[in-house]
Design a protein around this motif. Structure first.
Motif, PDB file in Angstrom:
ATOM      1  N   TYR A 113       1.017  -1.293  -0.045  1.00 31.26           N
ATOM      2  CA  TYR A 113       0.083  -0.107  -0.111  1.00 31.26           C
ATOM      3  C   TYR A 113       1.000   1.253   0.023  1.00 31.26           C
ATOM      4  N   GLU A 114       0.483   2.002  -1.077  1.00 28.49           N
ATOM      5  CA  GLU A 114       1.267   3.492  -0.838  1.00 28.49           C
ATOM      6  C   GLU A 114       0.322   4.619  -0.931  1.00 28.49           C
ATOM      7  N   ARG A 115       0.347   5.464  -0.049  1.00 23.26           N
ATOM      8  CA  ARG A 115      -0.305   6.632  -0.014  1.00 23.26           C
ATOM      9  C   ARG A 115      -0.073   7.518  -1.311  1.00 23.26           C
ATOM     10  N   GLY A 147       9.274   6.236  -2.288  1.00 22.25           N
ATOM     11  CA  GLY A 147       9.432   6.870  -0.979  1.00 22.25           C
ATOM     12  C   GLY A 147      10.121   8.209  -1.393  1.00 22.25           C
ATOM     13  N   ALA A 148      10.679   8.638  -0.168  1.00 27.13           N
ATOM     14  CA  ALA A 148      11.619   9.958   0.013  1.00 27.13           C
ATOM     15  C   ALA A 148      12.788   9.874  -1.005  1.00 27.13           C
ATOM     16  N   GLY A 149      13.264   8.718  -1.079  1.00 28.91           N
ATOM     17  CA  GLY A 149      14.491   8.319  -1.604  1.00 28.91           C
ATOM     18  C   GLY A 149      14.669   8.743  -3.310  1.00 28.91           C
ATOM     19  N   GLY A 154      20.523  10.129  -3.967  1.00 33.80           N
ATOM     20  CA  GLY A 154      20.719   8.616  -4.158  1.00 33.80           C
ATOM     21  C   GLY A 154      22.271   8.174  -3.803  1.00 33.80           C
ATOM     22  N   LYS A 155      22.739   8.890  -2.657  1.00 32.17           N
ATOM     23  CA  LYS A 155      23.882   8.391  -1.995  1.00 32.17           C
ATOM     24  C   LYS A 155      23.739   7.197  -1.414  1.00 32.17           C
ATOM     25  N   LEU A 156      24.387   6.258  -1.546  1.00 31.28           N
ATOM     26  CA  LEU A 156      24.033   4.903  -0.965  1.00 31.28           C
ATOM     27  C   LEU A 156      25.355   4.657   0.063  1.00 31.28           C
ATOM     28  N   LYS A 217      -3.972   4.857   1.443  1.00 29.43           N
ATOM     29  CA  LYS A 217      -3.260   5.453   2.660  1.00 29.43           C
ATOM     30  C   LYS A 217      -3.916   4.595   3.796  1.00 29.43           C
ATOM     31  N   LEU A 218      -2.906   3.895   4.566  1.00 31.38           N
ATOM     32  CA  LEU A 218      -3.163   3.223   5.812  1.00 31.38           C
ATOM     33  C   LEU A 218      -3.853   4.162   6.947  1.00 31.38           C
ATOM     34  N   THR A 219      -5.182   4.275   7.476  1.00 28.77           N
ATOM     35  CA  THR A 219      -5.727   5.252   8.234  1.00 28.77           C
ATOM     36  C   THR A 219      -5.959   4.645   9.602  1.00 28.77           C
ATOM     37  N   ASP A 253       0.593  12.163  10.144  1.00 29.85           N
ATOM     38  CA  ASP A 253      -0.503  11.915  10.631  1.00 29.85           C
ATOM     39  C   ASP A 253      -0.759  10.200  10.909  1.00 29.85           C
ATOM     40  N   THR A 254       0.372   9.258  10.387  1.00 31.56           N
ATOM     41  CA  THR A 254       0.163   7.845  10.626  1.00 31.56           C
ATOM     42  C   THR A 254       0.661   7.681  12.108  1.00 31.56           C
ATOM     43  N   PHE A 255       1.795   8.722  12.424  1.00 31.21           N
ATOM     44  CA  PHE A 255       2.291   8.323  13.754  1.00 31.21           C
ATOM     45  C   PHE A 255       1.126   8.734  14.812  1.00 31.21           C
ATOM     46  N   GLY A 485      12.351   0.510   8.764  1.00 31.01           N
ATOM     47  CA  GLY A 485      12.869   1.984   8.187  1.00 31.01           C
ATOM     48  C   GLY A 485      13.135   2.969   8.877  1.00 31.01           C
ATOM     49  N   GLU A 486      13.086   4.300   8.065  1.00 25.78           N
ATOM     50  CA  GLU A 486      13.404   5.376   8.795  1.00 25.78           C
ATOM     51  C   GLU A 486      12.235   5.846   9.606  1.00 25.78           C
ATOM     52  N   GLY A 487      11.037   5.646   9.377  1.00 25.42           N
ATOM     53  CA  GLY A 487       9.960   6.192   9.845  1.00 25.42           C
ATOM     54  C   GLY A 487       9.767   5.226  11.319  1.00 25.42           C
ATOM     55  N   GLY A 493      18.522   7.023   6.064  1.00 26.74           N
ATOM     56  CA  GLY A 493      19.253   6.697   4.702  1.00 26.74           C
ATOM     57  C   GLY A 493      18.694   5.441   3.829  1.00 26.74           C
ATOM     58  N   ILE A 494      18.989   5.426   2.738  1.00 27.41           N
ATOM     59  CA  ILE A 494      18.404   4.609   1.911  1.00 27.41           C
ATOM     60  C   ILE A 494      19.011   3.307   2.153  1.00 27.41           C
ATOM     61  N   VAL A 495      20.456   3.164   2.179  1.00 30.38           N
ATOM     62  CA  VAL A 495      20.552   1.564   2.413  1.00 30.38           C
ATOM     63  C   VAL A 495      20.409   0.938   3.866  1.00 30.38           C
TER      64      VAL A 495
HETATM   65  C1  LIG Z   1      15.227  15.082  -1.215  1.00 30.60           C
HETATM   66  C2  LIG Z   1      15.769  13.815  -0.263  1.00 30.60           C
HETATM   67  C3  LIG Z   1      17.211  13.494  -0.612  1.00 30.60           C
HETATM   68  C4  LIG Z   1      17.563  12.456   0.114  1.00 30.60           C
HETATM   69  N1  LIG Z   1      18.943  12.187  -0.204  1.00 30.60           N
HETATM   70  C5  LIG Z   1      19.511  10.987   0.301  1.00 30.60           C
HETATM   71  C6  LIG Z   1      20.626  10.337  -0.214  1.00 30.60           C
HETATM   72  O1  LIG Z   1      21.311  10.788  -1.321  1.00 30.60           O
HETATM   73  N2  LIG Z   1      21.061   9.039   0.443  1.00 30.60           N
HETATM   74  C7  LIG Z   1      20.586   8.439   1.496  1.00 30.60           C
HETATM   75  O2  LIG Z   1      20.776   7.574   2.011  1.00 30.60           O
HETATM   76  N3  LIG Z   1      19.388   9.120   1.779  1.00 30.60           N
HETATM   77  C8  LIG Z   1      18.832  10.068   1.199  1.00 30.60           C
HETATM   78  N4  LIG Z   1      17.324  10.546   1.757  1.00 30.60           N
HETATM   79  C9  LIG Z   1      16.979   9.999   2.736  1.00 30.60           C
HETATM   80  C10 LIG Z   1      16.005   8.695   2.358  1.00 30.60           C
HETATM   81  O3  LIG Z   1      15.346   9.120   1.212  1.00 30.60           O
HETATM   82  C11 LIG Z   1      15.284   8.088   3.270  1.00 30.60           C
HETATM   83  O4  LIG Z   1      16.210   7.953   4.416  1.00 30.60           O
HETATM   84  C12 LIG Z   1      14.586   6.644   2.812  1.00 30.60           C
HETATM   85  O5  LIG Z   1      13.923   6.952   1.674  1.00 30.60           O
HETATM   86  C13 LIG Z   1      13.998   6.014   4.106  1.00 30.60           C
HETATM   87  O6  LIG Z   1      13.257   5.133   3.498  1.00 30.60           O
HETATM   88  P1  LIG Z   1      11.915   4.445   3.920  1.00 30.60           P
HETATM   89  O7  LIG Z   1      11.529   3.112   3.372  1.00 30.60           O
HETATM   90  O8  LIG Z   1      12.067   4.150   5.513  1.00 30.60           O
HETATM   91  O9  LIG Z   1      10.908   5.562   4.001  1.00 30.60           O
HETATM   92  P2  LIG Z   1      10.442   6.503   2.861  1.00 30.60           P
HETATM   93  O10 LIG Z   1      11.291   6.544   1.646  1.00 30.60           O
HETATM   94  O11 LIG Z   1       9.939   7.944   3.463  1.00 30.60           O
HETATM   95  O12 LIG Z   1       9.015   5.719   2.200  1.00 30.60           O
HETATM   96  C14 LIG Z   1       7.887   5.725   3.042  1.00 30.60           C
HETATM   97  C15 LIG Z   1       6.966   5.606   1.924  1.00 30.60           C
HETATM   98  O13 LIG Z   1       5.407   5.261   2.865  1.00 30.60           O
HETATM   99  C16 LIG Z   1       4.575   5.916   2.419  1.00 30.60           C
HETATM  100  N5  LIG Z   1       3.395   6.148   3.403  1.00 30.60           N
HETATM  101  C17 LIG Z   1       3.767   6.906   4.508  1.00 30.60           C
HETATM  102  N6  LIG Z   1       2.606   6.868   5.379  1.00 30.60           N
HETATM  103  C18 LIG Z   1       1.698   6.008   4.625  1.00 30.60           C
HETATM  104  C19 LIG Z   1       0.385   5.285   4.889  1.00 30.60           C
HETATM  105  N7  LIG Z   1      -0.106   5.914   6.052  1.00 30.60           N
HETATM  106  N8  LIG Z   1      -0.096   4.682   4.053  1.00 30.60           N
HETATM  107  C20 LIG Z   1       0.250   4.304   2.773  1.00 30.60           C
HETATM  108  N9  LIG Z   1       1.677   4.594   2.590  1.00 30.60           N
HETATM  109  C21 LIG Z   1       2.140   5.602   3.481  1.00 30.60           C
HETATM  110  C22 LIG Z   1       5.177   7.310   1.871  1.00 30.60           C
HETATM  111  O14 LIG Z   1       4.346   7.804   0.930  1.00 30.60           O
HETATM  112  C23 LIG Z   1       6.352   6.958   1.430  1.00 30.60           C
HETATM  113  O15 LIG Z   1       6.246   6.552  -0.089  1.00 30.60           O
HETATM  114  C24 LIG Z   1      16.923  11.603   0.994  1.00 30.60           C
HETATM  115  C25 LIG Z   1      15.700  12.129   1.387  1.00 30.60           C
HETATM  116  C26 LIG Z   1      14.887  13.188   0.750  1.00 30.60           C
HETATM  117  C27 LIG Z   1      13.778  13.667   0.915  1.00 30.60           C
END
Ligand SMILES: Cc1cc2nc3c(=O)[nH]c(=O)nc-3n(C[C@H](O)[C@H](O)[C@H](O)COP(=O)(O)OP(=O)(O)OC[C@H]3O[C@@H](n4cnc5c(N)ncnc54)[C@H](O)[C@@H]3O)c2cc1C
Length: 518
Positions: A113-115, A147-149, A154-156, A217-219, A253-255, A485-487, A493-495
């Protein structure tokens, strides 16, 4: 055979490398049939003697080029049990995508699921936001497929290529990341290449029968006897045995919903600050000397002290990149950085951030850090009149709005305007920045030039909240729910987020095995 510490001048040729390998292999007369680079870094400590330093593998396959093929969880006879172990993954960032692929390749049925939107709709929505400021709170730089990445540099970056991190690199390579991410000391993909990788990962998920639901969106989440009941978009409900909660650091909002539902959340320290821009050429000249033009754009890593002994450091440095308006909420403005694969922008940028601690937050509530971020983002929005507020360093120190640019012009994704960043930060933060940046000028001459540009606010360096999980990775009090993950507050970070997603998938696979085989 592994050969380490091969030193070559910038711009070396394949022939130079081969000759050096043969010299290092002596007295062995073994023919060189293949060469795989294991590590590559730039040693600029003895300028002008800058050297590219390699470790290579001769006549053996690269360990990270092997495909990840997990053991199937269900034997043919057990296949009918699959439905009772259906798993939902919420969030299609690195954590969610990598988890979904591992689960599906192991035979577990997954709904993702992706919001936000799929890339085909998300990219135009983000471009429209950059051009017009018209923000879609559900599909933007933070939310949507990948996601945010996705709109990142895209630094890994990661400390190690071992364990789950190795699998992360294997999967990135398998889905189209350039080979050098497997060996560069500072691996980098670039947003343009990341988009293709995310699309191929989507195809892989669909090819294994995975379901992907965008704008979903997960609500709400409720415990039911065997698993959880999810509510999507406030109306639709669906039950799953397992849930991976990989919602990222901006799902505020999810938190709030999780807190209402009794998940144990806790405050987590993070850092906030500004994005700083310099001319990339100055940074590269400083880091590499005369050899700078033969080497990729240089990066830097700086740490220092602000007031009250607060740590101040550079974060997410983007050579040849852009300052991005990474907002996801109306009336609130946050910045970040990105670059394309070739990093050919004229400016270098990074976040210069100051540590903030729970005692800085308004109160002891686990979500108080979110309120702290929101307050800064509202001030940044006002300081720039809804655009990215930008200020020359000298004017920031003098406390006056800039009226013109000097040697450096902003390179941004999203409109900018002059603003006084002193209006954004409490004194201890702005004073910490004014204290630390000049000290960085001692390491990199010109780093504190009066004309360097600051923009605000870099407020989402990592999650301000942690979803507490127990030793098996499940949310405390919610068996079968895996925050990742980050949340979740356990990765940054991505990796490391992708690796955390793989870890949660691994936990679920082990759980299913133990439930099937007792
Ligand atoms: C502009 C930018 C540049 C960055 N550059 C780097 C970089 O170079 N190197 C690096 O390591 N990190 C970078 N980061 C950080 C990196 O993007 C994050 O650390 C990483 O994406 C976290 O991965 P994640 O899967 O935990 O969460 P996210 O990538 O944040 O993905 C979470 C996903 O969950 C979805 N979501 C949230 N709530 C809900 C819900 N209730 N229901 C359904 N879907 C939901 C969101 O829409 C999102 O798509 C950057 C971030 C940004 C914003």
């Amino acid at each position: 055979m592994i050969l380490n510490d091969l030193k070559l001048p910038p711009g070396y040729s394949e022939r130079d490398l081969l000759q050096l390998i043969k010299k290092k292999m002596r007295p062995s007369k073994e023919p060189v049939r293949s060469v795989e680079i294991l590590k590559k870094s730039i040693d600029a400590r003895k300028k002008p003697e800058v050297r590219v330093v390699l470790s290579v593998l001769v006549n053996e396959p690269h360990p990270l080029k092997q495909k990840c093929v997990p053991e199937p969880v269900f034997s043919e006879a057990e296949a009918p049990m699959k439905e009772s172990f259906r798993t939902a993954v919420v969030g299609s960032g690195p954590a969610g995508l990598f988890a979904a692929i591992k689960l599906l390749r192991s035979g577990v049925s997954v709904t993702l699921y992706e919001r936000g939107d799929a890339l085909e709709e998300r990219i135009p929505a983000v471009d429209r936001f950059f051009e017009t400021g018209d923000l879609d709170p559900e599909s933007n730089v933070q939310f949507g497929e990948g996601g945010a990445g996705t709109f990142s540099d895209g630094k890994l970056n990661t400390g190690t290529h071992h364990g789950l991190n190795a699998d992360v690199f294997r999967l990135f390579y398998e889905f189209g990341a350039p080979e050098d991410v497997l060996y560069d000391a500072k691996p980098h993909v670039g947003t343009d290449v990341l988009i293709g990788i995310v699309k191929r990962m989507r195809e892989e998920i669909l090819s294994f029968g995975g379901l992907i639901r965008f704008r979903s969106k997960l609500t709400d989440v409720e415990r039911v006897n065997e698993g959880v009941r999810l509510t999507i978009n406030g109306t639709e409900t669906e039950q799953y045995r397992f849930l991976i909660l990989s919602v990222g650091h901006s799902a505020r909002d999810t938190f709030e919903m999780l807190q209402r539902r009794g998940f144990t959340l806790e405050q987590k320290p993070f850092a906030v600050g500004v994005r700083v821009e310099h001319l990339q050429e100055n940074i590269s000249r400083n880091q590499y000397g005369d050899a700078w033009e033969q080497l990729p754009p240089a990066s830097y890593k700086l740490t220092g002290k602000g007031t009250e002994e607060r740590g101040v450091y550079s974060f997410c440095m983007c050579p040849g990149g852009y300052v991005v308006n990474a907002s996801s909420e109306p009336g609130r403005l946050t910045v970040n950085g990105m670059s394309y694969r070739n990093r050919d922008g004229v400016n270098a940028n990074s976040a210069i951030v100051v540590q903030v601690r729970p005692e800085d937050f308004p109160d002891g509530d686990p979500l108080s850090g979110v309120r702290f971020q929101r307050a800064l983002e509202e001030k940044a929005y006002r300081a720039g009149g809804g655009k990215i507020p930008v200020q020359r360093f000298q004017d920031f120190v003098l406390g006056k709005k800039s009226v013109s640019f000097g040697k450096i012009r902003p390179e941004t994704k999203g409109a900018f305007s002059f603003g006084d960043l002193n209006e954004v930060f409490p004194d201890y933060l702005s004073e910490s920045l004014k204290t630390a940046i000049p000290t960085f000028g001692k390491s990199i001459p010109g780093f504190d030039d009066p004309d360097i540009l600051l923009s605000a606010v870099e407020s989402r360096t990592s999650s301000p909240v942690r979803i507490v999980r127990n030793a098996s990775g499940e949310a405390a009090g919610f068996p079968g729910v895996y925050p990742a993950g980050e949340g979740a507050g356990y990765a940054g970070g991505i990796v490391s987020s992708a690796a955390d997603g793989l870890r949660s998938a691994g936990e679920i696979i082990e759980k299913i095995r133990s439930l099937i085989h007792g």
